[in-house]
Scaffold this motif. Structure first.
Motif, PDB file in Angstrom:
ATOM      1  N   TYR A  37       0.831  -1.202   0.000  1.00 33.35           N
ATOM      2  CA  TYR A  37       0.000   0.000   0.000  1.00 33.35           C
ATOM      3  C   TYR A  37       0.868   1.255   0.000  1.00 33.35           C
ATOM      4  N   ARG A  38       1.944   1.257   0.792  1.00 36.16           N
ATOM      5  CA  ARG A  38       2.857   2.403   0.830  1.00 36.16           C
ATOM      6  C   ARG A  38       3.503   2.620  -0.534  1.00 36.16           C
ATOM      7  N   LYS A  39       3.912   1.538  -1.175  1.00 36.89           N
ATOM      8  CA  LYS A  39       4.524   1.647  -2.499  1.00 36.89           C
ATOM      9  C   LYS A  39       3.535   2.246  -3.492  1.00 36.89           C
ATOM     10  N   LYS A  40       2.269   1.840  -3.406  1.00 29.00           N
ATOM     11  CA  LYS A  40       1.243   2.367  -4.300  1.00 29.00           C
ATOM     12  C   LYS A  40       1.020   3.853  -4.051  1.00 29.00           C
ATOM     13  N   ARG A  45       1.800   9.603  -5.588  1.00 30.45           N
ATOM     14  CA  ARG A  45       2.339  10.918  -5.266  1.00 30.45           C
ATOM     15  C   ARG A  45       3.318  11.381  -6.340  1.00 30.45           C
ATOM     16  N   THR A  46       4.196  10.481  -6.762  1.00 27.61           N
ATOM     17  CA  THR A  46       5.167  10.821  -7.788  1.00 27.61           C
ATOM     18  C   THR A  46       4.485  11.171  -9.103  1.00 27.61           C
ATOM     19  N   ALA A  47       3.440  10.431  -9.454  1.00 25.03           N
ATOM     20  CA  ALA A  47       2.709  10.716 -10.690  1.00 25.03           C
ATOM     21  C   ALA A  47       2.075  12.107 -10.633  1.00 25.03           C
ATOM     22  N   GLU A  48       1.505  12.481  -9.482  1.00 21.69           N
ATOM     23  CA  GLU A  48       0.903  13.800  -9.340  1.00 21.69           C
ATOM     24  C   GLU A  48       1.960  14.902  -9.398  1.00 21.69           C
ATOM     25  N   GLN A  49       3.104  14.673  -8.768  1.00 20.96           N
ATOM     26  CA  GLN A  49       4.182  15.662  -8.818  1.00 20.96           C
ATOM     27  C   GLN A  49       4.656  15.862 -10.260  1.00 20.96           C
ATOM     28  N   ASN A  50       4.792  14.778 -10.986  1.00 23.03           N
ATOM     29  CA  ASN A  50       5.197  14.881 -12.392  1.00 23.03           C
ATOM     30  C   ASN A  50       4.153  15.611 -13.229  1.00 23.03           C
ATOM     31  N   ARG A  51       2.879  15.362 -12.920  1.00 27.10           N
ATOM     32  CA  ARG A  51       1.800  16.032 -13.642  1.00 27.10           C
ATOM     33  C   ARG A  51       1.837  17.541 -13.382  1.00 27.10           C
ATOM     34  N   ILE A  52       2.016  17.922 -12.128  1.00 23.77           N
ATOM     35  CA  ILE A  52       2.093  19.352 -11.783  1.00 23.77           C
ATOM     36  C   ILE A  52       3.310  19.991 -12.436  1.00 23.77           C
ATOM     37  N   HIS A  53       4.435  19.301 -12.406  1.00 23.94           N
ATOM     38  CA  HIS A  53       5.649  19.822 -13.023  1.00 23.94           C
ATOM     39  C   HIS A  53       5.440  20.047 -14.526  1.00 23.94           C
ATOM     40  N   LYS A  54       4.763  19.116 -15.190  1.00 18.85           N
ATOM     41  CA  LYS A  54       4.503  19.258 -16.620  1.00 18.85           C
ATOM     42  C   LYS A  54       3.571  20.431 -16.902  1.00 18.85           C
TER      43      LYS A  54
END
Length: 73
Positions: A37-40, A45-54
């Protein structure tokens, strides 16, 4: 076929030629579930950070030239 395979496996099990499966204790299973669950959550979180960065990059806001980590402290 599946029926013949099941009969063959049942015969092998009766003769003691197949070892039983390992089922870890409940506390280990719970720890594994929490780890998955933590890995998921980290992945999301990483996907959202990448989306915001883009989105910022597309809007010509280049924070990476000023900051090394835009989500840091």
């Amino acid at each position: 076929t599946d029926v013949k395979d099941a009969e063959w496996l049942a015969k092998l099990l009766r003769c003691g030629l197949i070892e039983s499966n390992f089922v870890p204790p409940e506390d280990i299973r719970d720890l594994r579930d929490l780890t998955r669950y933590r890995k998921k959550l980290i992945h999301h979180r990483t996907a959202e950070q990448n989306r915001i960065h883009k989105i910022l990059q597309d809007a010509n806001i280049k924070l990476t030239s000023v900051l090394s980590d835009i989500f840091g402290v």
